[in-house]
Design an enzyme around this catalytic site. Structure first.
Site, PDB file in Angstrom:
ATOM      1  N   GLY A   1      -5.069  39.906 -40.935  1.00 13.72           N
ATOM      2  CA  GLY A   1      -4.772  39.918 -39.510  1.00 13.72           C
ATOM      3  C   GLY A   1      -3.641  40.843 -39.089  1.00 13.72           C
TER       4      GLY A   1
ATOM      5  N   CYS B   1     -15.647  36.707 -41.519  1.00 12.26           N
ATOM      6  CA  CYS B   1     -14.298  36.837 -40.960  1.00 12.26           C
ATOM      7  C   CYS B   1     -14.424  37.512 -39.606  1.00 12.26           C
ATOM      8  CB  CYS B   1     -13.414  37.662 -41.889  1.00 12.26           C
ATOM      9  SG  CYS B   1     -11.783  38.065 -41.235  1.00 12.26           S
TER      10      CYS B   1
ATOM     11  N   THR C   1     -11.987  38.779 -37.683  1.00  8.72           N
ATOM     12  CA  THR C   1     -11.143  39.966 -37.574  1.00  8.72           C
ATOM     13  C   THR C   1     -11.757  41.145 -38.298  1.00  8.72           C
ATOM     14  OG1 THR C   1      -9.176  38.565 -37.417  1.00  8.72           O
ATOM     15  CG2 THR C   1      -8.824  40.871 -37.966  1.00  8.72           C
TER      16      THR C   1
ATOM     17  N   CYS D   1     -12.270  31.083 -35.504  1.00  4.10           N
ATOM     18  CA  CYS D   1     -11.807  31.655 -36.772  1.00  4.10           C
ATOM     19  C   CYS D   1     -12.520  30.886 -37.868  1.00  4.10           C
ATOM     20  CB  CYS D   1     -10.292  31.519 -36.906  1.00  4.10           C
ATOM     21  SG  CYS D   1      -9.636  31.934 -38.557  1.00  4.10           S
TER      22      CYS D   1
ATOM     23  N   HIS E   1     -11.710  30.061 -40.777  1.00  8.49           N
ATOM     24  CA  HIS E   1     -10.871  29.056 -41.439  1.00  8.49           C
ATOM     25  C   HIS E   1     -10.898  27.717 -40.702  1.00  8.49           C
ATOM     26  CE1 HIS E   1      -9.146  32.449 -43.660  1.00  8.49           C
ATOM     27  NE2 HIS E   1      -8.546  31.589 -44.447  1.00  8.49           N
TER      28      HIS E   1
END
Length: 265
Positions: free
Chosen positions: A40, A70, A72, A178, A180
């Site tokens: 990030g 992901c 990003t 996100c 995660h």
């Protein structure tokens, strides 16, 4: 059939577990970058370079498709990875599930995302294109992805509580923006149930839709009834290794580790 997934860290577990549930027979390759994480804070060029290295390591094992698990990396590196690997290896990116969350129209949507993504032109563009009829609140979640990566329950609880406090009490739909965050969805649900007085909320993640899309791209279909015969290979910054110990803090990691995969001590 072999499917590879890539991320800087363990955010790829959610999509990997979704793929395992959809196709118990598929061989999975998990390619991450512990030597270069987190991605990030990196510049787009630096992040793209790291992501290309992780993608190349996975591609060397000749998967049928590669999932960039992901948000990003998808924003910054998807064009470069596709340019290098396709058409030989289809590449599937991950975007926040804003479109399905707003599909009903008139909803009150909260998008939980990293501070870097919150308010970014990328996310604002998705909101403009797909959520014009909804009332949208962007909720930054500082420290949450890092806490999930470390498997730090106390830090996760603190970050989730802070984000819940920024979420409107009358929200109806939650986008976990996100990868995660999908690993701690039960914790998020508990915090928001308290915030909203127990109102029934609808949650949207990207793990299963991305897994379904990867299968579609290679002409395969979900077959969850098949025997669990698929293998698991873990690549850490290009070298074969073991699942990080923090992966076992999450149901998705335990599902994958149950296949006999090595786990770092």
């Amino acid at each position: 059939m072999k499917i590879a997934l890539m991320d800087s860290g363990i955010g790829l577990l959610a999509a990997a577990a979704a793929m395992r549930r959809l196709r118990p027979d598929v061989d999975l390759v998990l390619s991450s970058d512990p030597d270069g994480m987190p991605w990030g804070p990196r510049t787009p060029a630096d992040l793209t370079g790291r992501a290309l290295g992780v993608a190349r390591a996975a591609a060397a094992l000749r998967p049928d498709a590669l999932i960039i698990a992901c948000n990003t990396a998808t924003v910054h590196a998807l064009p470069a990875i596709r340019a290098e690997l396709e058409p030989a290896i289809p590449v599937i990116g991950t975007v926040p599930a804003i479109k399905p969350a707003a599909a009903g129209g008139g909803g009150r949507v909260a998008i939980w995302a990293t501070p870097a993504t919150t308010g970014s032109p990328y996310q604002r563009g998705l909101i403009r294109d797909f959520a014009a009829g909804a009332r949208v609140t962007e909720v930054p979640c500082p420290g949450l992805a890092d806490a999930v990566e470390a498997g730090d329950e106390a830090a996760i609880a603190t970050a989730v509580a802070a984000a819940a406090a920024l979420t409107p009490a009358d929200v109806t739909d939650i986008v976990l923006g996100c990868t995660h965050y999908e690993l701690v969805e039960p914790t998020v649900r508990a915090a928001l149930a308290e915030r909203t007085g127990g109102a029934e909320l609808t949650y949207y993640g990207s793990a299963e839709p991305v897994a379904v899309q990867a299968l579609r791209r290679i002409g395969a279909a979900p077959a969850p009834e098949l025997p669990r015969t698929g293998s698991l290979t873990v690549l850490l910054s290009g070298a074969e290794g073991a699942l990080p110990a923090a992966a076992l803090e999450y149901a998705e990691g335990r599902l994958l580790a149950g296949e006999g995969a090595a786990v770092a001590g």
